[in-house]
Scaffold this motif. Structure first.
Motif, PDB file in Angstrom:
ATOM      1  N   SER A   1      86.535  50.292  40.891  1.00  0.00           N
ATOM      2  CA  SER A   1      87.410  50.226  42.053  1.00  0.00           C
ATOM      3  C   SER A   1      88.567  49.274  41.754  1.00  0.00           C
ATOM      4  CB  SER A   1      86.638  49.734  43.274  1.00  0.00           C
ATOM      5  OG  SER A   1      86.284  48.358  43.110  1.00  0.00           O
ATOM      6  N   PRO A   2      89.661  49.354  42.520  1.00  0.00           N
ATOM      7  CA  PRO A   2      90.771  48.407  42.314  1.00  0.00           C
ATOM      8  C   PRO A   2      90.333  46.947  42.385  1.00  0.00           C
ATOM      9  CG  PRO A   2      91.453  50.195  43.744  1.00  0.00           C
ATOM     10  CD  PRO A   2      89.995  50.371  43.534  1.00  0.00           C
ATOM     11  N   LEU A   3      89.408  46.632  43.300  1.00  0.00           N
ATOM     12  CA  LEU A   3      88.928  45.259  43.414  1.00  0.00           C
ATOM     13  C   LEU A   3      88.151  44.848  42.170  1.00  0.00           C
ATOM     14  CD1 LEU A   3      88.606  42.690  45.062  1.00  0.00           C
ATOM     15  CD2 LEU A   3      86.580  43.694  46.140  1.00  0.00           C
TER      16      LEU A   3
ATOM     17  N   GLY B   1      80.260  47.826  34.810  1.00  0.00           N
ATOM     18  CA  GLY B   1      81.673  48.007  34.487  1.00  0.00           C
ATOM     19  C   GLY B   1      82.471  46.731  34.678  1.00  0.00           C
ATOM     20  N   LEU B   2      82.162  46.015  35.779  1.00  0.00           N
ATOM     21  CA  LEU B   2      82.872  44.763  36.052  1.00  0.00           C
ATOM     22  C   LEU B   2      82.594  43.740  34.965  1.00  0.00           C
ATOM     23  CD1 LEU B   2      84.521  42.848  37.833  1.00  0.00           C
ATOM     24  CD2 LEU B   2      82.473  42.461  39.212  1.00  0.00           C
ATOM     25  N   SER B   3      81.337  43.592  34.584  1.00  0.00           N
ATOM     26  CA  SER B   3      80.995  42.613  33.549  1.00  0.00           C
ATOM     27  C   SER B   3      81.575  43.005  32.202  1.00  0.00           C
ATOM     28  CB  SER B   3      79.475  42.460  33.446  1.00  0.00           C
ATOM     29  OG  SER B   3      78.866  43.682  33.066  1.00  0.00           O
ATOM     30  N   THR B   4      81.644  44.307  31.921  1.00  0.00           N
ATOM     31  CA  THR B   4      82.225  44.763  30.655  1.00  0.00           C
ATOM     32  C   THR B   4      83.715  44.450  30.590  1.00  0.00           C
ATOM     33  OG1 THR B   4      80.595  46.555  30.507  1.00  0.00           O
ATOM     34  CG2 THR B   4      82.580  46.760  29.168  1.00  0.00           C
ATOM     35  N   LEU B   5      84.423  44.709  31.684  1.00  0.00           N
ATOM     36  CA  LEU B   5      85.851  44.400  31.718  1.00  0.00           C
ATOM     37  C   LEU B   5      86.084  42.898  31.597  1.00  0.00           C
ATOM     38  CD1 LEU B   5      88.797  45.222  32.071  1.00  0.00           C
ATOM     39  CD2 LEU B   5      88.439  45.214  34.559  1.00  0.00           C
ATOM     40  N   ALA B   6      85.269  42.109  32.310  1.00  0.00           N
ATOM     41  CA  ALA B   6      85.397  40.649  32.220  1.00  0.00           C
ATOM     42  C   ALA B   6      85.121  40.173  30.800  1.00  0.00           C
ATOM     43  CB  ALA B   6      84.448  39.983  33.206  1.00  0.00           C
ATOM     44  N   LYS B   7      84.111  40.769  30.155  1.00  0.00           N
ATOM     45  CA  LYS B   7      83.791  40.391  28.776  1.00  0.00           C
ATOM     46  C   LYS B   7      84.928  40.753  27.844  1.00  0.00           C
ATOM     47  CE  LYS B   7      80.303  41.092  25.164  1.00  0.00           C
ATOM     48  NZ  LYS B   7      79.031  41.793  24.810  1.00  0.00           N
TER      49      LYS B   7
ATOM     50  N   PHE C   1      75.691  54.048  40.899  1.00  0.00           N
ATOM     51  CA  PHE C   1      75.301  52.693  40.490  1.00  0.00           C
ATOM     52  C   PHE C   1      75.404  51.701  41.644  1.00  0.00           C
ATOM     53  CE2 PHE C   1      79.374  54.119  38.772  1.00  0.00           C
ATOM     54  CZ  PHE C   1      80.240  53.477  39.633  1.00  0.00           C
ATOM     55  N   GLY C   2      75.650  52.178  42.866  1.00  0.00           N
ATOM     56  CA  GLY C   2      75.698  51.287  44.018  1.00  0.00           C
ATOM     57  C   GLY C   2      77.112  50.966  44.452  1.00  0.00           C
ATOM     58  N   ARG C   3      77.206  50.063  45.418  1.00  0.00           N
ATOM     59  CA  ARG C   3      78.514  49.715  45.975  1.00  0.00           C
ATOM     60  C   ARG C   3      79.389  48.962  44.980  1.00  0.00           C
ATOM     61  NH1 ARG C   3      78.967  50.121  51.461  1.00  0.00           N
ATOM     62  NH2 ARG C   3      80.600  48.534  51.461  1.00  0.00           N
ATOM     63  N   VAL C   4      78.765  48.247  44.054  1.00  0.00           N
ATOM     64  CA  VAL C   4      79.508  47.486  43.047  1.00  0.00           C
ATOM     65  C   VAL C   4      79.069  47.937  41.665  1.00  0.00           C
ATOM     66  CG1 VAL C   4      80.054  45.197  42.136  1.00  0.00           C
ATOM     67  CG2 VAL C   4      79.669  45.494  44.586  1.00  0.00           C
ATOM     68  N   ASN C   5      80.026  48.255  40.832  1.00  0.00           N
ATOM     69  CA  ASN C   5      79.749  48.640  39.446  1.00  0.00           C
ATOM     70  C   ASN C   5      79.629  47.366  38.613  1.00  0.00           C
ATOM     71  OD1 ASN C   5      79.593  49.682  36.884  1.00  0.00           O
ATOM     72  ND2 ASN C   5      81.449  50.931  37.033  1.00  0.00           N
TER      73      ASN C   5
END
Length: 267
Positions: free
Chosen positions: A112-114, A19-25, A12-16
């Protein structure tokens, strides 16, 4: 000889981003579904602080830094409310996940951790901004207080949510039980919020305590929001911005390292 497995880039590239938006949501919905506890209750608490100080001190209280005491007090209470709730958002989410054993649901996805750090911070900052807006509207209606420097007000609310959100995530990772989390809140977070110029100007402190206050990043958060709201402050808002940014990146860096190594997260 064993050949090491070839590392392939994430599909999915260098940034997920998904996944990031799902966790933030998820972290945002955590407090929105119980908005009476997470958004309405802080407004009531802030109102009670203002009411109690008004009744206890009375109208005879002299001005502080050239403004009425109640006007001076309001930004400090607003920032105190923001940082306490930003801290609670990340710390409670992490420690509950660890105690209930579902932290694996956050660690197993390809994040990723970030990305995990940013996802948690998004929830903390969102909660802090929403609370700040609600309190600001109430202050405008009740006291006629309108921000004199909206940009500074917004910047320090964001910094307050980010700094205390990262600190809350750090505390949630460090704590393994609810009583450990309660101890961190009672003996570290609450004194930082109450003893950082929330209810007074640090100019009134003895020289030693004044210097100690200027080492505390929370003092600059409160002082910066006070400058943004009423145009007066104990220190330079530009210096405060720099110190708060440095402190936020420092805590985020430590927390990122804890996430990267799995400190107290992986058996």
């Amino acid at each position: 000889m064993q050949i090491p497995a070839k590392q392939t880039p994430r599909s999915f590239g260098r940034v997920n981003w998904m996944g990031l938006s799902t966790l933030a949501k998820r972290e945002t919905l955590r407090f929105l579904v119980v908005w009476t506890q997470t958004l309405l209750a802080p407004l009531v608490t802030a109102g009670l602080f203002l009411l109690i100080f008004t009744i206890a001190i009375g109208p005879g209280r002299p001005d502080v830094m050239g403004v009425p005491f109640l006007i001076f007090l309001a930004p400090g209470i607003m920032m105190m409310t923001v940082i306490q709730n930003a801290f609670a958002n990340t710390s409670s989410s992490m420690v509950i996940a660890k105690v209930q054993g579902n932290i694996v649901d956050t660690l197993m996805p390809p994040l990723s951790p970030l990305e995990i750090l940013l996802g948690y911070l998004a929830g903390a900052i969102s909660r802090g901004v929403m609370i700040a807006l609600i309190v600001a509207v109430a202050l405008a209606v009740v006291l006629g207080l309108v921000p004199q420097n909206p940009l500074f007000s917004f910047v320090f609310v964001i910094l307050g949510g980010a700094f205390m959100g990262a600190l809350g995530l750090f505390a949630g990772i460090f704590a393994n039980k609810f009583d450990q989390m309660a101890a961190i809140t009672n003996f570290i977070v609450t004194p930082l919020a109450f003893l950082s110029g929330t209810f007074y100007s640090v100019q009134a402190l003895p020289p030693v305590l004044n210097r100690i206050s200027h080492v505390n990043p929370v003092f600059y958060l409160i002082d910066g929001l006070r400058y943004g709201m009423i145009g007066v402050s104990d220190s330079s808002p530009y210096l405060g911005t720099a110190i708060c940014i440095f402190a936020t990146f420092l805590v985020c860096g430590i927390t990122w390292q804890m996430l990267r190594t799995g400190y107290r997260l992986k058996a």
